[in-house]
Design a protein around this motif. Structure first.
Motif, mmCIF file in Angstrom:
data_model
loop_
_atom_site.group_PDB
_atom_site.id
_atom_site.type_symbol
_atom_site.label_atom_id
_atom_site.label_comp_id
_atom_site.label_asym_id
_atom_site.label_seq_id
_atom_site.Cartn_x
_atom_site.Cartn_y
_atom_site.Cartn_z
ATOM 1 N N PRO A 1 0.549 -1.444 -0.151
ATOM 2 C CA PRO A 1 -0.368 -0.446 -0.443
ATOM 3 C C PRO A 1 1.086 0.790 0.113
ATOM 4 C CG PRO A 1 -0.112 -1.218 1.775
ATOM 5 C CD PRO A 1 0.295 -2.341 1.239
ATOM 6 N N GLY A 2 0.561 2.671 -0.818
ATOM 7 C CA GLY A 2 1.279 3.567 -0.635
ATOM 8 C C GLY A 2 2.559 3.683 -1.603
ATOM 9 N N ARG A 3 2.334 2.921 -2.492
ATOM 10 C CA ARG A 3 4.561 2.352 -3.442
ATOM 11 C C ARG A 3 3.891 2.788 -4.470
ATOM 12 N NH1 ARG A 3 8.244 -0.450 -1.349
ATOM 13 N NH2 ARG A 3 10.143 0.968 -2.446
ATOM 14 N N PHE A 4 2.505 3.112 -4.596
ATOM 15 C CA PHE A 4 2.515 3.097 -6.509
ATOM 16 C C PHE A 4 1.964 4.740 -6.357
ATOM 17 C CE2 PHE A 4 1.922 -0.941 -5.202
ATOM 18 C CZ PHE A 4 2.799 -1.525 -5.929
ATOM 19 N N LYS A 5 3.360 5.719 -6.503
ATOM 20 C CA LYS A 5 2.389 7.389 -7.256
ATOM 21 C C LYS A 5 2.111 7.002 -7.810
ATOM 22 C CE LYS A 5 3.380 8.132 -2.662
ATOM 23 N NZ LYS A 5 2.359 8.718 -1.755
ATOM 24 N N LEU A 6 2.364 6.651 -9.007
ATOM 25 C CA LEU A 6 2.031 7.210 -10.377
ATOM 26 C C LEU A 6 1.604 5.985 -11.332
ATOM 27 C CD1 LEU A 6 4.905 9.504 -11.999
ATOM 28 C CD2 LEU A 6 3.033 9.912 -10.463
ATOM 29 N N TRP A 7 0.560 5.961 -12.492
ATOM 30 C CA TRP A 7 0.196 4.604 -12.891
ATOM 31 C C TRP A 7 0.144 5.546 -14.308
ATOM 32 C CZ3 TRP A 7 -5.581 3.987 -10.867
ATOM 33 C CH2 TRP A 7 -5.884 3.517 -9.536
ATOM 34 N N HIS A 8 0.275 4.039 -15.081
ATOM 35 C CA HIS A 8 0.341 3.874 -16.337
ATOM 36 C C HIS A 8 -0.856 3.207 -17.127
ATOM 37 C CE1 HIS A 8 4.378 5.439 -18.916
ATOM 38 N NE2 HIS A 8 4.227 5.969 -18.452
ATOM 39 N N VAL A 9 -1.698 4.107 -17.601
ATOM 40 C CA VAL A 9 -3.154 3.483 -17.794
ATOM 41 C C VAL A 9 -3.120 3.262 -19.361
ATOM 42 C CG1 VAL A 9 -5.558 4.481 -18.037
ATOM 43 C CG2 VAL A 9 -4.312 5.087 -15.891
ATOM 44 N N LYS A 10 -3.592 2.224 -19.557
ATOM 45 C CA LYS A 10 -3.011 1.516 -20.978
ATOM 46 C C LYS A 10 -3.431 0.607 -21.554
ATOM 47 C CE LYS A 10 1.240 0.318 -21.914
ATOM 48 N NZ LYS A 10 2.693 0.721 -22.388
ATOM 49 N N ASN B 1 -8.476 -8.449 -29.102
ATOM 50 C CA ASN B 1 -8.457 -9.405 -29.417
ATOM 51 C C ASN B 1 -7.230 -9.550 -29.868
ATOM 52 O OD1 ASN B 1 -11.149 -9.593 -31.000
ATOM 53 N ND2 ASN B 1 -10.782 -7.754 -31.739
ATOM 54 N N ASN B 2 -5.708 -9.115 -29.642
ATOM 55 C CA ASN B 2 -4.694 -9.275 -29.374
ATOM 56 C C ASN B 2 -4.104 -8.597 -28.709
ATOM 57 O OD1 ASN B 2 -1.802 -9.299 -30.262
ATOM 58 N ND2 ASN B 2 -2.143 -8.775 -31.864
ATOM 59 N N PRO B 3 -3.902 -9.272 -27.176
ATOM 60 C CA PRO B 3 -3.566 -8.535 -25.696
ATOM 61 C C PRO B 3 -1.652 -8.607 -25.856
ATOM 62 C CG PRO B 3 -3.143 -10.928 -26.211
ATOM 63 C CD PRO B 3 -3.780 -11.152 -27.142
ATOM 64 N N THR B 4 -1.918 -8.235 -27.561
ATOM 65 C CA THR B 4 0.046 -7.616 -27.455
ATOM 66 C C THR B 4 0.169 -6.529 -27.967
ATOM 67 O OG1 THR B 4 0.489 -8.250 -29.632
ATOM 68 C CG2 THR B 4 1.301 -10.300 -27.815
ATOM 69 N N LEU B 5 -1.512 -6.076 -28.412
ATOM 70 C CA LEU B 5 -1.387 -4.953 -28.462
ATOM 71 C C LEU B 5 -2.065 -3.714 -27.503
ATOM 72 C CD1 LEU B 5 -1.975 -5.239 -32.432
ATOM 73 C CD2 LEU B 5 -0.459 -4.386 -31.171
ATOM 74 N N ASN B 6 -1.633 -3.258 -27.930
ATOM 75 C CA ASN B 6 -3.115 -1.266 -27.083
ATOM 76 C C ASN B 6 -3.241 -1.369 -27.526
ATOM 77 O OD1 ASN B 6 0.528 0.668 -26.251
ATOM 78 N ND2 ASN B 6 -0.526 -1.405 -25.265
ATOM 79 N N GLY C 1 -10.803 -1.627 -24.929
ATOM 80 C CA GLY C 1 -10.539 -2.921 -24.182
ATOM 81 C C GLY C 1 -10.624 -3.599 -23.239
ATOM 82 N N SER C 2 -9.775 -4.411 -22.489
ATOM 83 C CA SER C 2 -9.652 -5.850 -21.972
ATOM 84 C C SER C 2 -10.014 -5.127 -20.490
ATOM 85 C CB SER C 2 -10.045 -7.205 -22.582
ATOM 86 O OG SER C 2 -8.399 -6.369 -22.345
ATOM 87 N N ILE C 3 -9.039 -4.415 -19.832
ATOM 88 C CA ILE C 3 -8.481 -4.192 -19.126
ATOM 89 C C ILE C 3 -10.190 -3.427 -18.090
ATOM 90 C CG2 ILE C 3 -7.305 -2.804 -17.222
ATOM 91 C CD1 ILE C 3 -4.863 -3.006 -19.303
ATOM 92 N N ASP C 4 -10.566 -3.837 -16.683
ATOM 93 C CA ASP C 4 -11.384 -3.363 -16.253
ATOM 94 C C ASP C 4 -11.132 -2.001 -15.208
ATOM 95 O OD1 ASP C 4 -13.640 -2.753 -14.313
ATOM 96 O OD2 ASP C 4 -13.137 -4.770 -13.242
ATOM 97 N N PHE D 1 -0.848 8.254 -16.440
ATOM 98 C CA PHE D 1 -0.368 8.957 -17.861
ATOM 99 C C PHE D 1 -0.801 8.343 -18.461
ATOM 100 C CE2 PHE D 1 2.943 10.250 -14.740
ATOM 101 C CZ PHE D 1 2.878 11.817 -14.726
ATOM 102 N N VAL D 2 -1.999 8.643 -19.525
ATOM 103 C CA VAL D 2 -2.822 7.342 -20.619
ATOM 104 C C VAL D 2 -1.147 7.238 -21.485
ATOM 105 C CG1 VAL D 2 -3.910 7.952 -22.794
ATOM 106 C CG2 VAL D 2 -4.716 8.480 -20.260
ATOM 107 N N GLU D 3 -1.136 6.262 -21.545
ATOM 108 C CA GLU D 3 -0.701 5.771 -22.971
ATOM 109 C C GLU D 3 -0.589 4.977 -23.535
ATOM 110 O OE1 GLU D 3 4.672 4.901 -23.308
ATOM 111 O OE2 GLU D 3 3.205 3.216 -21.543
ATOM 112 N N GLN D 4 -0.653 5.236 -25.221
ATOM 113 C CA GLN D 4 -1.058 3.853 -25.909
ATOM 114 C C GLN D 4 0.119 3.831 -26.898
ATOM 115 O OE1 GLN D 4 -4.858 4.811 -28.055
ATOM 116 N NE2 GLN D 4 -4.384 3.047 -29.959
ATOM 117 N N GLU D 5 0.932 2.854 -27.293
ATOM 118 C CA GLU D 5 2.411 2.297 -27.996
ATOM 119 C C GLU D 5 2.170 2.290 -29.650
ATOM 120 O OE1 GLU D 5 5.544 1.119 -26.103
ATOM 121 O OE2 GLU D 5 4.457 0.633 -24.413
#
Length: 290
Positions: A218-227, A232-237, A243-246, A263-267
């Motif tokens: 708890p408390g260690r994750f000050k930042l997130w990447h929301v990606k 259909n292809n879990p290797t892709l963003n 997508g499939s992430i809840d 931070f939103v990220e889409q590679e």
């Protein structure tokens, strides 16, 4: 004279108000939707000023930089020039991904110190280590060395009013003699000095559960990447919400994780052009997650 009943009611309301303040502040913090600028790397190489204008118009209020070097600065723009462009568009560079050179391997501080100076000019809060080259993360001893270097870097960052953060991919979750590299990084760094930017996509892609990590650390994750992960292809963003992430279940535990910014990220795999895609992600978060 105030009656005892009125006094008790007023006191209770005051207490509720005080208890609610941290939650209200946190909810306000969550509304600061950020973008990892690596998402727009192809566009940034052409016209930094126009890209930042479009990021602001898409609804973002903060960004996370990447790609700084002493030679090319930020895509040919100095930290001072970049700060002016950010200010002109109402954007804050809350965090940045900085290549620390060979520091994690041999302790050479030169590039790390240059990165700290750049982050200070941008008035960032976090300096994030984004990557470790494959030859230097092959076993548990390698991760112990990385943890030690992170602790050393955290001291330098703290002296400049910055907080050090480590960003994960999936390789940190590979097991070495039954232990993951990520476990070493978490357990062998000070929880009050070294923080983590949890890339939610890579955690799930590696077969792990972000909520379990929150409960255990708890408390260690000050930042997130929301990606998001393509259905259909879990290797892709894909765009957040497509997508499939809840993400709703994850955002409900934001306080437990310690999250301050995300931070939103889409590679890859833009359904639309990249600017339409980041707006789609921003709109989904604004309407469904905060």
């Amino acid at each position: 004279m105030i009656s005892r009943r009125a006094f008790m009611i007023n006191s209770t309301l005051a207490t509720v108000g005080i208890l609610a303040m941290p939650a209200m502040a946190f909810n306000s913090q969550k509304r600061d939707i950020g973008l990892q600028l690596y998402t727009l790397r192809n566009e940034l190489s052409k016209d930094v000023k126009t890209v930042l204008e479009k990021v602001s118009k898409a609804g973002f209020t903060s960004v996370e930089t990447y790609g700084f070097s002493t030679k090319d600065q930020f895509w040919g723009v100095t930290p001072t020039e970049l700060k002016k462009m950010l200010d002109a568009n109402g954007l804050k560079a809350v965090s940045g991904h900085y290549n620390s050179g060979s520091f994690l391997v041999d302790g050479d501080l030169s590039e790390l110190k240059a990165s700290i100076e750049a982050a200070k000019i941008l008035k960032s809060r976090y300096l994030t280590i984004p990557w470790v080259d494959e030859p230097f993360r092959r076993n548990l001893q390698d991760y112990k060395i990385i943890a030690s270097r992170l602790s050393q870097a955290a001291v330098l960052c703290r002296e400049s009013d910055l907080q050090l953060v480590y960003h994960n991919h999936d390789f940190e979750f590979q097991k070495h003699n039954g232990i993951t590299g990520y476990e070493i990084l978490l357990s062998e760094t000070d929880k009050n000095s070294v923080y983590f930017e949890l890339d939610l996509y890579w955690v799930i892609h590696s077969g792990n559960d972000p909520l379990k990590l929150f409960r255990e650390n708890p408390g260690r994750f000050k930042l997130w990447h929301v990606k998001d992960m393509d259905k259909n292809n879990p290797t892709l963003n894909t765009e957040v919400g497509n997508g499939s992430i809840d993400f709703k279940a994850i955002f409900e535990e934001a306080s437990l994780s310690g999250m301050k910014y995300y931070f939103v990220e889409q590679e890859n795999n833009f359904a639309l052009d990249s600017f339409q895609s980041i707006k789609s992600s921003c709109d989904f978060i604004s309407k469904n997650l905060i």
